[in-house]
Design an enzyme around this catalytic site. Structure first.
Site, PDB file in Angstrom:
ATOM      1  N   GLY A  46       0.812  -1.210  -0.032  1.00 30.47           N
ATOM      2  CA  GLY A  46       0.024   0.102   0.161  1.00 30.47           C
ATOM      3  C   GLY A  46       0.968   1.218  -0.095  1.00 30.47           C
ATOM      4  N   CYS A  91       5.661  -0.336   7.256  1.00 32.71           N
ATOM      5  CA  CYS A  91       5.421   0.686   6.423  1.00 32.71           C
ATOM      6  C   CYS A  91       6.602   1.343   5.599  1.00 32.71           C
ATOM      7  CB  CYS A  91       4.990   1.935   7.362  1.00 32.71           C
ATOM      8  SG  CYS A  91       4.651   3.516   6.397  1.00 32.71           S
ATOM      9  N   LEU A  92       6.370   1.670   4.379  1.00 35.93           N
ATOM     10  CA  LEU A  92       7.658   2.073   3.509  1.00 35.93           C
ATOM     11  C   LEU A  92       8.111   3.181   4.105  1.00 35.93           C
ATOM     12  CD1 LEU A  92       5.997   1.228  -0.180  1.00 35.93           C
ATOM     13  CD2 LEU A  92       7.484  -0.104   1.421  1.00 35.93           C
ATOM     14  N   HIS A 133      -4.600   1.944   7.486  1.00 29.67           N
ATOM     15  CA  HIS A 133      -3.281   2.258   7.437  1.00 29.67           C
ATOM     16  C   HIS A 133      -3.052   3.490   6.541  1.00 29.67           C
ATOM     17  CE1 HIS A 133       1.296   1.151   7.945  1.00 29.67           C
ATOM     18  NE2 HIS A 133       1.206   2.517   6.942  1.00 29.67           N
ATOM     19  N   GLU A 134      -3.458   3.194   5.175  1.00 32.56           N
ATOM     20  CA  GLU A 134      -3.044   4.101   4.202  1.00 32.56           C
ATOM     21  C   GLU A 134      -4.062   5.497   4.442  1.00 32.56           C
ATOM     22  OE1 GLU A 134      -0.571   3.737   2.576  1.00 32.56           O
ATOM     23  OE2 GLU A 134      -0.380   1.618   3.168  1.00 32.56           O
ATOM     24  N   HIS A 137      -2.349   7.642   6.840  1.00 29.50           N
ATOM     25  CA  HIS A 137      -1.272   8.519   6.101  1.00 29.50           C
ATOM     26  C   HIS A 137      -1.893   9.951   5.615  1.00 29.50           C
ATOM     27  CE1 HIS A 137       2.549   6.234   6.407  1.00 29.50           C
ATOM     28  NE2 HIS A 137       1.744   5.212   5.794  1.00 29.50           N
TER      29      HIS A 137
HETATM   30 NI    NI Z   1       2.543   3.343   5.709  1.00 26.46          NI
END
Ligand code: NI
Length: 167
Positions: A46, A91-92, A133-134, A137
């Protein structure tokens, strides 16, 4: 298409609140395509526009093994939440950090597709967690903020050290 640079925690730009997409136009479709390419290359499941320093309400998600079920959600809004699930998240924007977060197990989301058409999606399990989660952000929230103050401080320290060493 292009790979985009992903911001890393504790970059303050990760805490900006994204604005709704006013019109689903060629620019937005290009951003969505670049975000998908960036997510697959990372690799991740994601990515939110906030993470690539574009503060509009757009997320891409693909939890499939084969990486062939891309979901693009524009102006996503959770209209129903049900149940509770604890899952380990990563998370990236927080590389190398994984920890458990409690979220809703089942959600219903209203969003626009790449044609600007409204649709509704029911998600459970990993997909539900990933979408929550996204969307966090887009609201300027990174998953580590669900963890204890002590853990957050440790993560911040570790990532700041990594960033210094990478310079
Ligand atoms: Ni993330």
């Amino acid at each position: 298409m292009a790979l985009l640079k992903i911001l890393h925690f504790p970059d303050p730009r990760l805490h900006l609140v994204a604005k709704p997409v006013a019109a689903v136009d060629a620019d937005i479709r290009q951003l969505a395509a670049d975000m998908a390419e960036t997510m697959y290359a990372a690799p991740g499941i994601g990515l939110a526009a906030t993470q690539v320093d574009r503060h509009v309400r757009l997320i891409v998600v693909d939890i499939s093994e084969e990486k062939n079920r891309l979901l693009t959600l524009i102006n996503p809004r959770i209209v129903m939440k049900e149940g509770e699930a604890v899952r380990e998240e990563g998370c990236l924007s927080v590389p190398g950090i994984y920890d458990k977060v409690t979220r809703a197990e089942h959600i219903r989301v209203d969003a626009l597709d790449l044609e600007g058409k409204p649709f509704q999606l029911d998600a459970v399990g990993l997909l539900a967690v990933c979408i929550q989660h996204e969307i966090d952000h887009l609201d300027g929230k990174v998953f580590v903020e669900y963890l204890s103050r002590l853990k957050q401080a440790r993560i911040r320290h570790k990532l700041e050290k990594q960033a210094r060493e990478a310079m």
